[in-house]
Design a protein around this motif. Structure first.
Motif, mmCIF file in Angstrom:
data_model
loop_
_atom_site.group_PDB
_atom_site.id
_atom_site.type_symbol
_atom_site.label_atom_id
_atom_site.label_comp_id
_atom_site.label_asym_id
_atom_site.label_seq_id
_atom_site.Cartn_x
_atom_site.Cartn_y
_atom_site.Cartn_z
ATOM 1 N N ASN A 33 -27.975 91.396 17.926
ATOM 2 C CA ASN A 33 -28.082 90.621 16.499
ATOM 3 C C ASN A 33 -28.795 91.685 15.719
ATOM 4 O O ASN A 33 -28.957 91.315 14.460
ATOM 5 C CB ASN A 33 -28.845 89.201 16.549
ATOM 6 C CG ASN A 33 -28.943 88.526 15.435
ATOM 7 O OD1 ASN A 33 -28.012 88.427 14.947
ATOM 8 N ND2 ASN A 33 -30.009 88.268 15.086
ATOM 9 N N ILE A 34 -29.306 92.810 16.138
ATOM 10 C CA ILE A 34 -30.064 93.560 15.404
ATOM 11 C C ILE A 34 -29.353 94.764 15.320
ATOM 12 O O ILE A 34 -28.727 95.683 16.179
ATOM 13 C CB ILE A 34 -31.365 94.088 15.933
ATOM 14 C CG1 ILE A 34 -32.182 92.641 16.138
ATOM 15 C CG2 ILE A 34 -32.346 94.845 14.955
ATOM 16 C CD1 ILE A 34 -33.462 92.824 17.014
ATOM 17 N N LYS A 35 -29.246 95.461 14.059
ATOM 18 C CA LYS A 35 -28.584 96.865 13.713
ATOM 19 C C LYS A 35 -29.705 97.713 13.032
ATOM 20 O O LYS A 35 -30.374 97.131 12.142
ATOM 21 C CB LYS A 35 -27.352 96.509 12.924
ATOM 22 C CG LYS A 35 -26.193 95.687 13.560
ATOM 23 C CD LYS A 35 -25.537 96.260 14.588
ATOM 24 C CE LYS A 35 -24.569 95.174 15.029
ATOM 25 N NZ LYS A 35 -24.452 95.038 16.468
ATOM 26 N N ARG A 42 -31.996 95.446 10.874
ATOM 27 C CA ARG A 42 -31.647 94.285 10.068
ATOM 28 C C ARG A 42 -31.006 93.404 11.150
ATOM 29 O O ARG A 42 -30.324 93.852 11.744
ATOM 30 C CB ARG A 42 -30.085 94.946 9.323
ATOM 31 C CG ARG A 42 -30.454 96.081 8.487
ATOM 32 C CD ARG A 42 -31.123 95.706 7.259
ATOM 33 N NE ARG A 42 -31.354 96.754 6.145
ATOM 34 C CZ ARG A 42 -32.270 97.067 5.619
ATOM 35 N NH1 ARG A 42 -33.339 96.219 5.437
ATOM 36 N NH2 ARG A 42 -32.269 98.127 4.948
ATOM 37 N N PHE A 43 -31.017 92.106 10.754
ATOM 38 C CA PHE A 43 -30.799 90.931 11.651
ATOM 39 C C PHE A 43 -29.452 89.884 11.301
ATOM 40 O O PHE A 43 -29.650 89.941 10.006
ATOM 41 C CB PHE A 43 -32.359 90.246 11.738
ATOM 42 C CG PHE A 43 -33.450 90.854 12.202
ATOM 43 C CD1 PHE A 43 -34.086 91.729 11.384
ATOM 44 C CD2 PHE A 43 -33.646 90.834 13.556
ATOM 45 C CE1 PHE A 43 -35.297 92.611 11.844
ATOM 46 C CE2 PHE A 43 -34.926 91.691 13.941
ATOM 47 C CZ PHE A 43 -35.298 92.524 13.177
ATOM 48 N N GLY A 44 -29.082 89.847 12.084
ATOM 49 C CA GLY A 44 -27.833 89.017 11.808
ATOM 50 C C GLY A 44 -28.372 87.514 12.060
ATOM 51 O O GLY A 44 -29.087 87.069 11.879
ATOM 52 N N GLU A 45 -27.198 86.645 12.548
ATOM 53 C CA GLU A 45 -27.546 85.232 12.494
ATOM 54 C C GLU A 45 -27.355 84.642 13.941
ATOM 55 O O GLU A 45 -27.098 83.516 14.233
ATOM 56 C CB GLU A 45 -26.337 84.478 11.656
ATOM 57 C CG GLU A 45 -26.406 84.870 10.245
ATOM 58 C CD GLU A 45 -25.233 84.293 9.299
ATOM 59 O OE1 GLU A 45 -24.664 83.288 9.884
ATOM 60 O OE2 GLU A 45 -25.373 84.495 8.127
ATOM 61 N N ARG A 46 -27.424 85.426 14.941
ATOM 62 C CA ARG A 46 -27.260 85.008 16.201
ATOM 63 C C ARG A 46 -28.874 85.097 17.164
ATOM 64 O O ARG A 46 -28.744 85.172 18.263
ATOM 65 C CB ARG A 46 -26.433 85.897 17.169
ATOM 66 C CG ARG A 46 -25.085 85.577 16.580
ATOM 67 C CD ARG A 46 -24.003 86.505 17.196
ATOM 68 N NE ARG A 46 -24.443 87.952 17.664
ATOM 69 C CZ ARG A 46 -23.897 88.888 16.804
ATOM 70 N NH1 ARG A 46 -23.194 88.820 15.757
ATOM 71 N NH2 ARG A 46 -24.414 90.144 17.189
ATOM 72 N N CYS A 47 -29.852 85.005 16.386
ATOM 73 C CA CYS A 47 -31.112 85.183 16.834
ATOM 74 C C CYS A 47 -31.162 83.863 17.780
ATOM 75 O O CYS A 47 -31.244 82.553 17.382
ATOM 76 C CB CYS A 47 -32.323 85.105 15.815
ATOM 77 S SG CYS A 47 -33.987 85.043 16.542
ATOM 78 N N THR A 48 -31.890 84.035 19.124
ATOM 79 C CA THR A 48 -32.077 83.002 20.115
ATOM 80 C C THR A 48 -33.698 82.705 20.194
ATOM 81 O O THR A 48 -34.225 82.042 21.081
ATOM 82 C CB THR A 48 -31.439 82.953 21.370
ATOM 83 O OG1 THR A 48 -31.882 84.322 22.017
ATOM 84 C CG2 THR A 48 -29.914 83.166 21.300
ATOM 85 N N LEU A 49 -34.477 83.423 19.318
ATOM 86 C CA LEU A 49 -35.985 83.430 19.414
ATOM 87 C C LEU A 49 -36.609 83.840 20.708
ATOM 88 O O LEU A 49 -37.387 83.503 21.086
ATOM 89 C CB LEU A 49 -36.461 82.003 19.013
ATOM 90 C CG LEU A 49 -35.975 81.438 17.742
ATOM 91 C CD1 LEU A 49 -36.304 79.927 17.417
ATOM 92 C CD2 LEU A 49 -36.309 82.303 16.552
ATOM 93 N N CYS A 50 -36.035 84.929 21.142
ATOM 94 C CA CYS A 50 -36.544 85.384 22.642
ATOM 95 C C CYS A 50 -37.407 86.252 22.366
ATOM 96 O O CYS A 50 -38.265 86.349 23.539
ATOM 97 C CB CYS A 50 -35.341 86.040 23.618
ATOM 98 S SG CYS A 50 -34.745 87.773 22.743
#
Length: 82
Positions: A33-35, A42-50
């Motif tokens: 999710n991070i580029k 830059r963060f996308g929209e697939r974060c699972t809060l890990c």
């Protein structure tokens, strides 16, 4: 892992200006999710809060605010009554 979990998480992640752009956060993200762009995460929209990105960041430059929209499907559900 539920493939839709990332879409069900409400997550706002940001990299502070002190980010070095080293990419350790991007390498640690299980959701890819991070580029790194222009020297910043830059963060996308697939974060699972890990929080792996937060724990890997040597600069302590990542902040995550959010909660799982479908708590019963998240890892947090296991700990909600603690």
């Amino acid at each position: 892992m539920d493939e839709n979990l990332g879409q069900n998480a409400l997550c706002q992640a940001q990299a502070e200006p002190r980010s070095s752009g080293c990419g350790e956060c991007a390498k640690s993200c299980p959701m890819q999710n991070i580029k790194i762009a222009h020297g910043k995460a830059r963060f996308g929209e697939r974060c699972t809060l890990c929080y792996r990105c937060v724990n890997k960041c040597r600069q302590k430059a990542i902040t995550i605010l959010g909660k799982a929209a479908n708590l019963e499907k998240s890892v947090a559900a296991k700990f909600k009554d603690i």
